[in-house]
Design a protein around this motif. Structure first.
Motif, PDB file in Angstrom:
ATOM      1  N   ARG A  73       0.827  -1.201   0.000  1.00  0.00           N
ATOM      2  CA  ARG A  73       0.000   0.000   0.000  1.00  0.00           C
ATOM      3  C   ARG A  73       0.871   1.265   0.000  1.00  0.00           C
ATOM      4  O   ARG A  73       0.565   2.233  -0.685  1.00  0.00           O
ATOM      5  N   ARG A  74       1.943   1.250   0.742  1.00  0.00           N
ATOM      6  CA  ARG A  74       2.817   2.420   0.824  1.00  0.00           C
ATOM      7  C   ARG A  74       3.568   2.691  -0.475  1.00  0.00           C
ATOM      8  O   ARG A  74       4.027   3.808  -0.702  1.00  0.00           O
ATOM      9  N   ALA A  75       3.718   1.700  -1.328  1.00  0.00           N
ATOM     10  CA  ALA A  75       4.494   1.874  -2.562  1.00  0.00           C
ATOM     11  C   ALA A  75       3.836   2.847  -3.533  1.00  0.00           C
ATOM     12  O   ALA A  75       4.488   3.318  -4.469  1.00  0.00           O
ATOM     13  N   ALA A  76       2.570   3.179  -3.322  1.00  0.00           N
ATOM     14  CA  ALA A  76       1.847   4.041  -4.259  1.00  0.00           C
ATOM     15  C   ALA A  76       2.459   5.441  -4.335  1.00  0.00           C
ATOM     16  O   ALA A  76       2.608   6.013  -5.423  1.00  0.00           O
ATOM     17  N   LYS A  77       2.845   6.021  -3.194  1.00  0.00           N
ATOM     18  CA  LYS A  77       3.369   7.394  -3.201  1.00  0.00           C
ATOM     19  C   LYS A  77       4.733   7.499  -3.876  1.00  0.00           C
ATOM     20  O   LYS A  77       4.951   8.407  -4.690  1.00  0.00           O
ATOM     21  N   PRO A  78       5.715   6.618  -3.578  1.00  0.00           N
ATOM     22  CA  PRO A  78       6.970   6.668  -4.335  1.00  0.00           C
ATOM     23  C   PRO A  78       6.771   6.460  -5.834  1.00  0.00           C
ATOM     24  O   PRO A  78       7.401   7.144  -6.651  1.00  0.00           O
ATOM     25  N   ALA A  79       5.892   5.523  -6.193  1.00  0.00           N
ATOM     26  CA  ALA A  79       5.610   5.301  -7.611  1.00  0.00           C
ATOM     27  C   ALA A  79       4.986   6.544  -8.234  1.00  0.00           C
ATOM     28  O   ALA A  79       5.315   6.924  -9.367  1.00  0.00           O
ATOM     29  N   GLY A  80       4.105   7.217  -7.497  1.00  0.00           N
ATOM     30  CA  GLY A  80       3.490   8.445  -7.996  1.00  0.00           C
ATOM     31  C   GLY A  80       4.505   9.558  -8.183  1.00  0.00           C
ATOM     32  O   GLY A  80       4.431  10.319  -9.145  1.00  0.00           O
ATOM     33  N   ALA A  81       5.480   9.672  -7.251  1.00  0.00           N
ATOM     34  CA  ALA A  81       6.521  10.697  -7.379  1.00  0.00           C
ATOM     35  C   ALA A  81       7.378  10.452  -8.610  1.00  0.00           C
ATOM     36  O   ALA A  81       7.715  11.391  -9.350  1.00  0.00           O
ATOM     37  N   LEU A  82       7.747   9.209  -8.855  1.00  0.00           N
ATOM     38  CA  LEU A  82       8.531   8.871 -10.046  1.00  0.00           C
ATOM     39  C   LEU A  82       7.752   9.183 -11.312  1.00  0.00           C
ATOM     40  O   LEU A  82       8.275   9.785 -12.261  1.00  0.00           O
TER      41      LEU A  82
ATOM     42  N   VAL B 266      15.565  10.061  -2.733  1.00  0.00           N
ATOM     43  CA  VAL B 266      15.504   8.840  -3.555  1.00  0.00           C
ATOM     44  C   VAL B 266      14.050   8.535  -3.917  1.00  0.00           C
ATOM     45  O   VAL B 266      13.512   7.474  -3.603  1.00  0.00           O
ATOM     46  N   PHE B 267      13.421   9.530  -4.519  1.00  0.00           N
ATOM     47  CA  PHE B 267      12.058   9.393  -5.032  1.00  0.00           C
ATOM     48  C   PHE B 267      11.064   8.947  -3.962  1.00  0.00           C
ATOM     49  O   PHE B 267      10.278   8.031  -4.163  1.00  0.00           O
ATOM     50  N   ARG B 268      11.193   9.599  -2.809  1.00  0.00           N
ATOM     51  CA  ARG B 268      10.187   9.470  -1.753  1.00  0.00           C
ATOM     52  C   ARG B 268      10.051   8.047  -1.199  1.00  0.00           C
ATOM     53  O   ARG B 268       9.030   7.687  -0.618  1.00  0.00           O
ATOM     54  N   THR B 269      11.087   7.240  -1.354  1.00  0.00           N
ATOM     55  CA  THR B 269      10.961   5.845  -0.933  1.00  0.00           C
ATOM     56  C   THR B 269      10.978   5.666   0.576  1.00  0.00           C
ATOM     57  O   THR B 269      10.712   4.557   1.062  1.00  0.00           O
ATOM     58  N   ALA B 270      11.277   6.736   1.346  1.00  0.00           N
ATOM     59  CA  ALA B 270      11.132   6.629   2.798  1.00  0.00           C
ATOM     60  C   ALA B 270       9.683   6.410   3.191  1.00  0.00           C
ATOM     61  O   ALA B 270       9.401   5.927   4.297  1.00  0.00           O
ATOM     62  N   ASP B 271       8.748   6.756   2.310  1.00  0.00           N
ATOM     63  CA  ASP B 271       7.334   6.477   2.588  1.00  0.00           C
ATOM     64  C   ASP B 271       7.062   4.977   2.582  1.00  0.00           C
ATOM     65  O   ASP B 271       6.071   4.532   3.173  1.00  0.00           O
ATOM     66  N   LEU B 272       7.901   4.214   1.899  1.00  0.00           N
ATOM     67  CA  LEU B 272       7.765   2.755   1.926  1.00  0.00           C
ATOM     68  C   LEU B 272       8.314   2.212   3.254  1.00  0.00           C
ATOM     69  O   LEU B 272       7.612   1.532   4.001  1.00  0.00           O
TER      70      LEU B 272
END
Length: 249
Positions: free
Chosen positions: A104-113, A173-179
């Protein structure tokens, strides 16, 4: 983080902060790690720009900018291929219930990329479709004038948004701390070594002395790896966060 209201949509930096900055409430806020990440990014940009100019790889400052944007495009392409694989491996290696949480958390980093890819492609798409070029008739009709004015205003808004997005993507790193907090150092290390291998195969910096070329080909991967290992160690020692803990291993 301030809430993104309708009025703030006209502020490209505010929108960029909402799109490209990690926002998970329970993530670690470590000022020492953030300062080192920013310093690493600045030193890398300055060092590569100096080399491009000093050894004639780039003829002038404009060429340096072109080279950096070309490298950013390459990074985006490689990240576009690496990101889903790395995230899928990370999620698959985790145990329930974290597996569903990370998915579920992967959505925001994917959206930033995705947002950065679309942002960098938008100006070329607009000019490629013939909306704006050197032959554009700015007085053809009232409707066309309004459309061209709107496109111009959009491009003016897009420029600071893109620059801010690039800077934040490099640091975070493309917001991956949200993951998860351990993902940015892992992904940064993986990506920088991929870029180094890619540069070797494409013959990057062949015109510079061998020792200098090796320093720049290996300098970034080695330094980023060192920073990433230090970050992972600090997360474990200071905050009790580790890769094994994230994976429930």
């Amino acid at each position: 983080m301030r809430r993104l209201t309708f009025g703030r949509l006209f502020n490209p930096i505010a929108v960029g902060r909402a799109v490209f900055t990690p926002s998970r409430p329970d993530r670690v806020h470590d000022s020492a790690v953030k300062r080192l990440q920013i310093l690493r990014t600045i030193l890398g940009l300055v060092a590569i720009s100096w080399m491009l100019l000093s050894y004639g790889v780039a003829s002038d400052a404009d060429a340096v900018v072109d080279e950096r944007f070309a490298q950013i495009r390459t990074t985006l392409v490689m990240l576009g291929a690496t990101f889903p694989v790395a995230v899928a491996v990370f999620i698959a290696a985790s145990r329930p219930p974290n597996r569903r949480v990370f998915l579920r958390r992967a959505a925001k980093p994917a959206g930033a990329l995705f947002a950065l890819v679309v942002t960098l492609a938008a100006p070329r798409l607009i000019t490629g479709l013939g909306y704006v070029d050197e032959k554009t008739d700015w007085t053809a009709s009232a409707g066309r004038v309004v459309m061209l004015f709107a496109l111009g205003a959009f491009l003016l808004w897009l420029a600071p948004f893109a620059l801010y997005g690039i800077a934040q993507s490099l640091v975070h790193v493309f917001r991956t701390a949200d993951l998860h907090d351990t993902v940015p150092p892992i992904l940064a290390t993986l990506l920088v070594w991929e870029l180094a291998v890619f540069d070797v195969f494409r013959g990057a910096y062949d015109t510079v002395p061998f020792a200098v070329r090796m320093a720049f080909l290996l300098g970034a991967p080695v330094s980023v790896t060192a920073v990433s290992l230090w970050e992972l160690r600090r997360l474990r020692a200071q905050h009790g966060i580790s890769v094994r803990g994230a994976l429930l291993r």
